[in-house]
Write a protein that holds these residues in place. Structure first.
Motif, PDB file in Angstrom:
ATOM      1  N   LEU A 214     -48.196  90.006 -48.385  1.00 15.69           N
ATOM      2  CA  LEU A 214     -48.963  89.970 -49.629  1.00 15.69           C
ATOM      3  C   LEU A 214     -50.209  90.851 -49.560  1.00 15.69           C
ATOM      4  O   LEU A 214     -50.552  91.537 -50.534  1.00 15.69           O
ATOM      5  N   PHE A 215     -50.874  90.868 -48.409  1.00 20.05           N
ATOM      6  CA  PHE A 215     -52.166  91.550 -48.322  1.00 20.05           C
ATOM      7  C   PHE A 215     -52.104  92.900 -47.600  1.00 20.05           C
ATOM      8  O   PHE A 215     -53.143  93.524 -47.378  1.00 20.05           O
ATOM      9  N   ALA A 216     -50.884  93.372 -47.284  1.00 22.41           N
ATOM     10  CA  ALA A 216     -50.765  94.604 -46.489  1.00 22.41           C
ATOM     11  C   ALA A 216     -51.384  95.805 -47.182  1.00 22.41           C
ATOM     12  O   ALA A 216     -51.928  96.708 -46.518  1.00 22.41           O
ATOM     13  N   GLN A 217     -51.318  95.850 -48.512  1.00 23.17           N
ATOM     14  CA  GLN A 217     -51.836  97.010 -49.238  1.00 23.17           C
ATOM     15  C   GLN A 217     -53.266  96.806 -49.746  1.00 23.17           C
ATOM     16  O   GLN A 217     -53.775  97.631 -50.500  1.00 23.17           O
ATOM     17  N   GLU A 222     -56.538  91.998 -43.775  1.00 23.36           N
ATOM     18  CA  GLU A 222     -56.397  91.122 -42.612  1.00 23.36           C
ATOM     19  C   GLU A 222     -57.405  89.980 -42.633  1.00 23.36           C
ATOM     20  O   GLU A 222     -57.255  88.995 -41.912  1.00 23.36           O
ATOM     21  N   ASP A 223     -58.436  90.111 -43.483  1.00 18.83           N
ATOM     22  CA  ASP A 223     -59.443  89.058 -43.581  1.00 18.83           C
ATOM     23  C   ASP A 223     -59.116  88.023 -44.663  1.00 18.83           C
ATOM     24  O   ASP A 223     -59.864  87.058 -44.835  1.00 18.83           O
ATOM     25  N   LYS A 247     -53.641  85.389 -57.541  1.00 20.41           N
ATOM     26  CA  LYS A 247     -53.728  86.522 -58.459  1.00 20.41           C
ATOM     27  C   LYS A 247     -52.779  87.641 -58.052  1.00 20.41           C
ATOM     28  O   LYS A 247     -52.173  88.302 -58.897  1.00 20.41           O
ATOM     29  N   LEU A 248     -52.637  87.887 -56.752  1.00 20.14           N
ATOM     30  CA  LEU A 248     -51.712  88.920 -56.301  1.00 20.14           C
ATOM     31  C   LEU A 248     -50.255  88.522 -56.547  1.00 20.14           C
ATOM     32  O   LEU A 248     -49.440  89.342 -56.984  1.00 20.14           O
ATOM     33  N   VAL A 249     -49.918  87.264 -56.284  1.00 12.14           N
ATOM     34  CA  VAL A 249     -48.555  86.790 -56.535  1.00 12.14           C
ATOM     35  C   VAL A 249     -48.255  86.827 -58.032  1.00 12.14           C
ATOM     36  O   VAL A 249     -47.171  87.262 -58.455  1.00 12.14           O
ATOM     37  N   GLU A 250     -49.204  86.379 -58.836  1.00 10.60           N
ATOM     38  CA  GLU A 250     -49.019  86.397 -60.292  1.00 10.60           C
ATOM     39  C   GLU A 250     -48.838  87.824 -60.799  1.00 10.60           C
ATOM     40  O   GLU A 250     -47.982  88.090 -61.651  1.00 10.60           O
TER      41      GLU A 250
END
Length: 461
Positions: A214-217, A222-223, A247-250
């Motif tokens: 989810l947070f790779a981009q 990493e935080d 919010k990213l998943v949505e």
């Protein structure tokens, strides 16, 4: 996630099935014999035909399994005759065309690092599920109205015909799947008109994300974390999720579905999102599209409840799910006016969808519009236990697809006795030929007699 838009076995070999076809003729009721193909989910080849569906005083037999009857049993021979038809798997059927367009879009648009499709597709899981699969696994409360006997087809207290494809979500996630599409036939007792049928077809999708995925981009991703401790549930998020993760998943969910629907309807399509409630997602949304001047609801979706994901063994992930109805999309995209047509074996209907390419444009050309016949039925209803769906199901069991529509025309309460009378209008119309009043009268009288015998009504015929 199939119940989004309207309410809302276990074996690993089912996940990558080999489909075997046998022509089986069986007695669907005391009056009709139906020939169909059963698509069996098995990796083993066999030439032994599946036993025909049977209902007797003590048990229900369907798809090779016997289920003892009890006080919840309400499935009918007419409905069992549809089990195994799998219209969505019949090549060049309009529902198959829609399913293949959706599948092709996901295959082309979402690839793994190795270049293979990210989403797996599962379209022949058995429609017979446990009550736990259909409701409990989706966190649907024990007192939720969607569990009512009047709205579902129960084999007994523990097994039923699935009311939505979401019944398989937990088992697929537990099998280790992070991204999948699921299509199948679902069963609900419902009203009778041109857009409702007790068997219809759904397609849904699920995608799960790990923290890294989810947070790779995201800068300094990493935080960031999917989860937080001591959080609170708000209209925007669940108590276990961080706001940035939701919010990213949505965003990913809405972007994925916007691309899908514009792929089907056209790039210029106007779309809007409406917040709503489902027991198994939060936040939840319905998508509406502007089509021919009106706003049309086409699907439901949301961020999966973490309790559901956790119970399926994916506690370190979160994700989204969506569900849509194949009939609704096909009726809109192809201009099919009557849901009964999907079950027609009239060659004039079927040949219109034998397309060289699934993306070839096609608009349904109406068969001759045969005249309707109207017959009314009035009766006093019992003081307790009667529902409209009981009558609708009885009408379907006897009249079958000759019944186009049933409407409650009048409701009257006697001023002295307080007894309640219902008057229904039944519209009969064959989609392939002209009916006579004489043959309709035979069916109508059978409905009158069965209503008194089976529903306990007092006729006013």
């Amino acid at each position: 996630m199939g119940s989004y838009c309207r309410t809302l076995h276990r074996s690993l070999h089912l996940l990558k099935p080999i489909t075997c076809n046998w022509s089986v003729t069986y007695l669907a009721s005391s009056e009709f014999i139906v020939t169909q193909k059963l698509h069996l989910c098995s990796r083993q080849s066999t030439h032994s035909p599946t036993p025909q569906p049977q209902i007797n005083d003590n048990s229900v037999e369907v798809l090779g399994h016997v289920y003892p009857r009890d006080d919840m049993t309400n499935v009918t021979a007419k409905i069992l005759s549809k089990v195994g038809r799998e219209l969505h798997n019949q090549a060049h059927h309009p529902l198959w065309v829609i399913k293949e367009r959706i599948k092709d879009h996901f295959y082309r648009s979402y690839l793994s690092r190795s270049g293979t499709p990210l989403f797996s597709v599962h379209d022949n899981l058995s429609p017979i599920v446990t009550v736990e699969q259909n409701f409990d696994s989706l966190l649907i409360p024990a007192d939720h109205p969607s569990r009512k006997k009047g709205d579902n087809y129960y084999l007994n207290r523990t097994h039923m015909l699935r009311a939505h494809t979401s019944a398989h979500q937990k088992e697929l996630v537990r099998a280790g799947l992070d991204c999948f599409l699921l299509a199948g036939d679902v069963y609900r007792r419902d009203e009778i008109d041109s857009s409702h049928y007790p068997v219809f077809h759904q397609m849904e999708g699920v995608r799960l994300f790990s923290n890294h995925e989810l947070f790779a981009q995201v800068e300094n991703g990493e935080d960031l974390s999917l989860f937080e401790h001591g959080g609170h549930r708000t209209p925007q998020k669940q108590e276990t999720h961080t706001l940035e993760a939701v919010k990213l998943v949505e965003f990913n969910l809405k972007q994925t579905l916007t691309r899908l629907i514009r792929h089907l309807f056209g790039e210029e399509l106007e779309i809007r999102w409406v917040e709503c409630y489902f027991p198994f997602t939060h936040p939840s949304f319905e998508m509406e599209v502007r089509f021919q001047g009106d706003w049309l609801e086409v699907l439901g979706c949301g961020v999966m409840e973490q309790e559901l994901v956790h119970s399926a063994g994916a506690e370190n992930k979160m994700g989204w799910a969506f569900g849509l109805g194949l009939e609704r999309l096909a009726m809109v995209l192809f201009g099919i006016p009557d849901i009964r047509l999907f079950w027609s074996q009239d060659e004039r209907f079927l040949k219109q969808f034998r397309l060289p390419n699934i993306y070839d444009p096609v608009t349904f050309q109406a068969l001759s519009k045969y005249p309707p016949l109207f017959n009314d039925i009035s009766f006093w209803v019992p003081a307790e236990g009667y529902t409209d769906n009981d009558f609708y199901d009885l009408v379907r069991s006897i009249g079958g697809d000759l019944v186009e529509k049933v409407t409650l025309e009048d409701q009257f309460t006697h001023p002295k006795t307080k007894k309640v009378s219902h008057c229904y209008r039944i519209v009969y119309r064959h989609i392939e030929r002209t009916l006579t009043q004489e043959e309709v009268r035979v069916i109508h009288q059978a409905i009158e007699q069965a209503a008194e015998r089976e529903l306990g009504v007092q006729g006013r015929f």
